[in-house]
Design a protein around this motif. Structure first.
Motif, PDB file in Angstrom:
ATOM      1  N   ILE A  65      -0.979  -7.117  -0.469  1.00 31.85           N
ATOM      2  CA  ILE A  65      -0.291  -7.910   0.551  1.00 31.85           C
ATOM      3  C   ILE A  65       1.151  -7.421   0.710  1.00 31.85           C
ATOM      4  N   LEU A  66       1.824  -7.184  -0.403  1.00 28.29           N
ATOM      5  CA  LEU A  66       3.211  -6.689  -0.338  1.00 28.29           C
ATOM      6  C   LEU A  66       3.275  -5.292   0.271  1.00 28.29           C
ATOM      7  N   GLU A  67       2.323  -4.418  -0.073  1.00 30.55           N
ATOM      8  CA  GLU A  67       2.284  -3.081   0.523  1.00 30.55           C
ATOM      9  C   GLU A  67       2.104  -3.175   2.035  1.00 30.55           C
ATOM     10  N   ASP A  68       1.240  -4.070   2.457  1.00 34.72           N
ATOM     11  CA  ASP A  68       0.969  -4.256   3.877  1.00 34.72           C
ATOM     12  C   ASP A  68       2.207  -4.784   4.600  1.00 34.72           C
ATOM     13  N   GLN A  69       2.899  -5.742   3.985  1.00 37.68           N
ATOM     14  CA  GLN A  69       4.123  -6.289   4.579  1.00 37.68           C
ATOM     15  C   GLN A  69       5.202  -5.212   4.679  1.00 37.68           C
ATOM     16  N   LEU A  70       5.330  -4.388   3.648  1.00 38.25           N
ATOM     17  CA  LEU A  70       6.311  -3.313   3.664  1.00 38.25           C
ATOM     18  C   LEU A  70       5.999  -2.309   4.773  1.00 38.25           C
ATOM     19  N   ALA A  71       4.745  -1.925   4.905  1.00 40.57           N
ATOM     20  CA  ALA A  71       4.356  -0.972   5.955  1.00 40.57           C
ATOM     21  C   ALA A  71       4.686  -1.538   7.333  1.00 40.57           C
ATOM     22  N   GLU A  72       4.436  -2.811   7.541  1.00 40.88           N
ATOM     23  CA  GLU A  72       4.745  -3.445   8.829  1.00 40.88           C
ATOM     24  C   GLU A  72       6.251  -3.483   9.073  1.00 40.88           C
ATOM     25  N   ALA A  73       7.023  -3.811   8.040  1.00 38.95           N
ATOM     26  CA  ALA A  73       8.487  -3.850   8.175  1.00 38.95           C
ATOM     27  C   ALA A  73       9.023  -2.453   8.485  1.00 38.95           C
TER      28      ALA A  73
END
Length: 91
Positions: A65-73
């Motif tokens: 989830i954190l990796e996905d949020q970082l990629a989106e940011a």
């Protein structure tokens, strides 16, 4: 679900556990069968990698989830830095 599990090399129970952990929530067919998107399959494959490396399932889900949020940011940041591509000013 069986085909998705086969593609990923995991058990159906593993996919169900990802659903219980709220990492992926597959759509349901009219017959009640779980349908996974390609994106969900990528998340499940990443979860499998982390779990195989010794990470607890709950921690693996949080990492993903954190990796996905970082990629989106990062994607949004890149878009903002590039500026509007189709807005041209004329004087």
């Amino acid at each position: 679900m069986g085909r998705a599990a086969e593609l990923l090399g995991v058990s159906a129970a593993f996919l169900r556990s990802l659903g219980a952990a709220k990492l992926i929530e597959p759509q349901r067919s009219e017959g009640g069968h779980r349908r996974y998107s390609r994106y969900q399959l990528r998340l499940a494959a990443r979860a499998r990698e982390l779990v195989n490396a010794g990470t607890a399932l709950e921690a693996a889900c949080r990492i993903i989830i954190l990796e996905d949020q970082l990629a989106e940011a990062l994607r949004i940041n890149a878009e903002l830095r590039a500026g509007p591509s189709d807005a041209k000013t004329t004087s």
